[in-house]
Design a protein around this motif. Structure first.
Motif, PDB file in Angstrom:
ATOM      1  N   HIS A  54       0.820  -1.210   0.000  1.00  0.00           N
ATOM      2  CA  HIS A  54       0.000   0.000   0.000  1.00  0.00           C
ATOM      3  C   HIS A  54       0.855   1.263   0.000  1.00  0.00           C
ATOM      4  CE1 HIS A  54      -4.168  -1.387   0.223  1.00  0.00           C
ATOM      5  NE2 HIS A  54      -3.611  -2.496   0.655  1.00  0.00           N
ATOM      6  N   LYS A  55       1.948   1.231   0.748  1.00  0.00           N
ATOM      7  CA  LYS A  55       2.812   2.414   0.827  1.00  0.00           C
ATOM      8  C   LYS A  55       3.550   2.664  -0.492  1.00  0.00           C
ATOM      9  CE  LYS A  55       6.746   4.368   3.219  1.00  0.00           C
ATOM     10  NZ  LYS A  55       7.914   4.091   4.018  1.00  0.00           N
ATOM     11  N   ASN A  56       4.110   1.619  -1.080  1.00  0.00           N
ATOM     12  CA  ASN A  56       4.993   1.782  -2.236  1.00  0.00           C
ATOM     13  C   ASN A  56       4.301   1.698  -3.594  1.00  0.00           C
ATOM     14  OD1 ASN A  56       7.169   1.976  -0.440  1.00  0.00           O
ATOM     15  ND2 ASN A  56       7.476  -0.233  -0.448  1.00  0.00           N
ATOM     16  N   ILE A  57       3.105   1.131  -3.635  1.00  0.00           N
ATOM     17  CA  ILE A  57       2.426   0.986  -4.932  1.00  0.00           C
ATOM     18  C   ILE A  57       1.004   1.535  -4.881  1.00  0.00           C
ATOM     19  CG2 ILE A  57       1.584  -0.661  -6.671  1.00  0.00           C
ATOM     20  CD1 ILE A  57       4.043  -2.383  -6.110  1.00  0.00           C
ATOM     21  N   LEU A  58       0.128   0.914  -4.091  1.00  0.00           N
ATOM     22  CA  LEU A  58      -1.295   1.246  -4.126  1.00  0.00           C
ATOM     23  C   LEU A  58      -1.625   2.631  -3.586  1.00  0.00           C
ATOM     24  CD1 LEU A  58      -2.730  -2.216  -3.023  1.00  0.00           C
ATOM     25  CD2 LEU A  58      -2.268  -1.385  -5.343  1.00  0.00           C
ATOM     26  N   ILE A 120     -10.331 -13.791 -14.341  1.00  0.00           N
ATOM     27  CA  ILE A 120      -9.010 -13.433 -13.822  1.00  0.00           C
ATOM     28  C   ILE A 120      -8.019 -13.321 -14.977  1.00  0.00           C
ATOM     29  CG2 ILE A 120      -7.086 -14.178 -12.374  1.00  0.00           C
ATOM     30  CD1 ILE A 120      -9.177 -15.551 -10.569  1.00  0.00           C
ATOM     31  N   LEU A 121      -7.377 -12.151 -15.067  1.00  0.00           N
ATOM     32  CA  LEU A 121      -6.405 -11.888 -16.121  1.00  0.00           C
ATOM     33  C   LEU A 121      -4.966 -12.012 -15.618  1.00  0.00           C
ATOM     34  CD1 LEU A 121      -8.127  -8.713 -17.621  1.00  0.00           C
ATOM     35  CD2 LEU A 121      -8.359 -11.094 -18.392  1.00  0.00           C
ATOM     36  N   LYS A 122      -4.752 -11.701 -14.328  1.00  0.00           N
ATOM     37  CA  LYS A 122      -3.398 -11.712 -13.757  1.00  0.00           C
ATOM     38  C   LYS A 122      -3.525 -11.751 -12.242  1.00  0.00           C
ATOM     39  CE  LYS A 122       1.111 -10.410 -13.445  1.00  0.00           C
ATOM     40  NZ  LYS A 122       2.156 -11.328 -13.533  1.00  0.00           N
ATOM     41  N   THR A 123      -2.598 -12.430 -11.581  1.00  0.00           N
ATOM     42  CA  THR A 123      -2.555 -12.433 -10.120  1.00  0.00           C
ATOM     43  C   THR A 123      -1.138 -12.129  -9.643  1.00  0.00           C
ATOM     44  OG1 THR A 123      -2.084 -14.802  -9.969  1.00  0.00           O
ATOM     45  CG2 THR A 123      -4.407 -14.143  -9.931  1.00  0.00           C
ATOM     46  N   TRP A 124      -1.050 -11.530  -8.471  1.00  0.00           N
ATOM     47  CA  TRP A 124       0.218 -11.276  -7.804  1.00  0.00           C
ATOM     48  C   TRP A 124       0.097 -11.841  -6.397  1.00  0.00           C
ATOM     49  CZ3 TRP A 124      -2.236  -7.682 -10.844  1.00  0.00           C
ATOM     50  CH2 TRP A 124      -1.511  -7.116 -11.892  1.00  0.00           C
ATOM     51  N   GLU A 125       0.896 -12.850  -6.074  1.00  0.00           N
ATOM     52  CA  GLU A 125       0.930 -13.400  -4.721  1.00  0.00           C
ATOM     53  C   GLU A 125       2.037 -12.699  -3.960  1.00  0.00           C
ATOM     54  OE1 GLU A 125       1.070 -17.615  -4.183  1.00  0.00           O
ATOM     55  OE2 GLU A 125      -0.418 -17.963  -5.747  1.00  0.00           O
ATOM     56  N   GLY A 126       1.692 -12.168  -2.799  1.00  0.00           N
ATOM     57  CA  GLY A 126       2.680 -11.455  -2.006  1.00  0.00           C
ATOM     58  C   GLY A 126       2.969 -10.076  -2.574  1.00  0.00           C
ATOM     59  N   LEU A 127       4.042  -9.506  -2.122  1.00  0.00           N
ATOM     60  CA  LEU A 127       4.467  -8.177  -2.562  1.00  0.00           C
ATOM     61  C   LEU A 127       5.051  -8.271  -3.968  1.00  0.00           C
ATOM     62  CD1 LEU A 127       4.869  -5.213  -1.657  1.00  0.00           C
ATOM     63  CD2 LEU A 127       7.099  -5.897  -0.772  1.00  0.00           C
ATOM     64  N   PRO A 128       4.501  -7.539  -4.938  1.00  0.00           N
ATOM     65  CA  PRO A 128       5.050  -7.592  -6.296  1.00  0.00           C
ATOM     66  C   PRO A 128       6.526  -7.186  -6.325  1.00  0.00           C
ATOM     67  CG  PRO A 128       2.940  -6.471  -6.301  1.00  0.00           C
ATOM     68  CD  PRO A 128       3.338  -6.657  -4.861  1.00  0.00           C
ATOM     69  N   ALA A 129       7.288  -7.857  -7.164  1.00  0.00           N
ATOM     70  CA  ALA A 129       8.723  -7.575  -7.278  1.00  0.00           C
ATOM     71  C   ALA A 129       8.985  -6.252  -7.991  1.00  0.00           C
ATOM     72  CB  ALA A 129       9.423  -8.714  -8.017  1.00  0.00           C
ATOM     73  N   GLU A 130       8.065  -5.840  -8.842  1.00  0.00           N
ATOM     74  CA  GLU A 130       8.285  -4.625  -9.614  1.00  0.00           C
ATOM     75  C   GLU A 130       7.950  -3.368  -8.812  1.00  0.00           C
ATOM     76  OE1 GLU A 130       4.974  -6.821 -10.013  1.00  0.00           O
ATOM     77  OE2 GLU A 130       5.669  -6.825 -12.063  1.00  0.00           O
ATOM     78  N   ASP A 131       8.450  -2.234  -9.297  1.00  0.00           N
ATOM     79  CA  ASP A 131       8.126  -0.962  -8.665  1.00  0.00           C
ATOM     80  C   ASP A 131       6.781  -0.478  -9.212  1.00  0.00           C
ATOM     81  OD1 ASP A 131       8.601   0.080 -11.208  1.00  0.00           O
ATOM     82  OD2 ASP A 131      10.376   1.197 -10.639  1.00  0.00           O
ATOM     83  N   VAL A 132       6.329   0.670  -8.726  1.00  0.00           N
ATOM     84  CA  VAL A 132       5.007   1.170  -9.090  1.00  0.00           C
ATOM     85  C   VAL A 132       4.874   1.411 -10.597  1.00  0.00           C
ATOM     86  CG1 VAL A 132       5.512   3.620  -8.637  1.00  0.00           C
ATOM     87  CG2 VAL A 132       3.161   2.783  -8.481  1.00  0.00           C
ATOM     88  N   LEU A 133       5.913   1.925 -11.243  1.00  0.00           N
ATOM     89  CA  LEU A 133       5.816   2.193 -12.681  1.00  0.00           C
ATOM     90  C   LEU A 133       5.709   0.905 -13.492  1.00  0.00           C
ATOM     91  CD1 LEU A 133       8.283   5.195 -13.058  1.00  0.00           C
ATOM     92  CD2 LEU A 133       5.779   5.234 -12.958  1.00  0.00           C
ATOM     93  N   ALA A 134       6.454  -0.117 -13.120  1.00  0.00           N
ATOM     94  CA  ALA A 134       6.370  -1.402 -13.803  1.00  0.00           C
ATOM     95  C   ALA A 134       5.011  -2.059 -13.527  1.00  0.00           C
ATOM     96  CB  ALA A 134       7.504  -2.314 -13.374  1.00  0.00           C
ATOM     97  N   PHE A 135       4.544  -1.966 -12.290  1.00  0.00           N
ATOM     98  CA  PHE A 135       3.258  -2.546 -11.894  1.00  0.00           C
ATOM     99  C   PHE A 135       2.110  -1.904 -12.679  1.00  0.00           C
ATOM    100  CE2 PHE A 135      -0.456  -2.853  -9.058  1.00  0.00           C
ATOM    101  CZ  PHE A 135      -0.468  -4.206  -8.773  1.00  0.00           C
ATOM    102  N   THR A 136       2.069  -0.578 -12.686  1.00  0.00           N
ATOM    103  CA  THR A 136       1.000   0.121 -13.403  1.00  0.00           C
ATOM    104  C   THR A 136       1.140  -0.066 -14.909  1.00  0.00           C
ATOM    105  OG1 THR A 136       2.239   2.208 -13.335  1.00  0.00           O
ATOM    106  CG2 THR A 136       0.625   1.834 -11.578  1.00  0.00           C
ATOM    107  N   GLY A 137       2.377  -0.122 -15.399  1.00  0.00           N
ATOM    108  CA  GLY A 137       2.611  -0.356 -16.825  1.00  0.00           C
ATOM    109  C   GLY A 137       2.087  -1.707 -17.265  1.00  0.00           C
ATOM    110  N   GLU A 138       2.276  -2.713 -16.435  1.00  0.00           N
ATOM    111  CA  GLU A 138       1.781  -4.053 -16.753  1.00  0.00           C
ATOM    112  C   GLU A 138       0.253  -4.068 -16.816  1.00  0.00           C
ATOM    113  OE1 GLU A 138       2.478  -8.673 -15.367  1.00  0.00           O
ATOM    114  OE2 GLU A 138       3.188  -7.070 -14.059  1.00  0.00           O
TER     115      GLU A 138
END
Length: 148
Positions: A54-58, A120-138
C-alpha cells in the motif's frame, strides 16, 4: 393505505440498493467504462508485505492515476485485526465472500486483475517484485490487449 404502500416500497428499494456489493458496482462501472477491476486482499494493520504494498504501490499517485484515467476500478478487501480498524459487519461479510470466491487459500497480500465479467487476467501473490511504474505499466498493457 397509499402511505403504507409507499413506505413499504421505499423500504424495499432502499434495501435492494444498499445490498449491491462493491464487486457488483465495480463490474458495472468496468463494463460501462471498459475498465479492469483490481482486487487486493490485505491485512492493513498486521501484514508487513501488505503495508509495504500500500505504501509503495497502491497508495502512490501513479497508481491512483489508473483510477482517474479509467483504467481500473480498485477494490481493497481488507482484513484488519486491531479493534481501532474494525470494519462494519456488512463489509466483513462482503470481504469474506470475496475471499471465498477469489482467495480461498488466504494469501496476503494477494492482488487480482479481472475483466468486467470477473475473469481473472493476472494475479500477484505477495508483494510484487516490480516498482510502481512497472506494476502500473503491466496493468495498462493488459488493458490494451483487452480492447476489442
Amino acid at each position: 393505505m397509499k402511505a403504507l404502500f409507499s413506505a413499504i416500497m421505499m423500504a424495499v428499494f432502499s434495501i435492494a440498493a444498499h445490498a449491491q456489493t462493491r464487486m457488483e458496482t465495480a463490474r458495472k462501472t468496468a463494463a460501462e467504462n471498459k475498465e479492469l477491476i483490481l482486487l487486493n486482499f490485505s491485512g492493513s494493520d498486521w501484514c508487513i508485505p501488505c503495508i509495504k504494498l500500500h505504501k509503495n504501490i497502491l497508495g502512490t499517485e501513479d497508481f491512483r492515476k489508473l483510477e482517474s484515467d479509467n483504467v481500473i476500478v480498485y477494490i481493497n478487501a481488507d482484513f484488519p485485526r486491531n479493534k481501532k480498524n474494525r470494519l462494519s459487519e456488512e463489509l466483513k461479510k462482503e470481504n469474506a465472500s470475496l475471499a471465498d470466491q477469489y482467495n480461498p487459500k488466504g494469501i496476503f497480500p494477494y492482488t487480482i486483475l479481472l475483466n468486467a465479467d470477473g475473469k481473472i487476467l493476472k494475479t500477484w501473490e505477495g508483494l510484487p517484485a516490480e516498482d510502481v511504474l512497472a506494476f502500473t505499466g503491466e496493468i495498462k498493457e493488459i488493458r490494451e490487449k483487452q480492447k476489442p
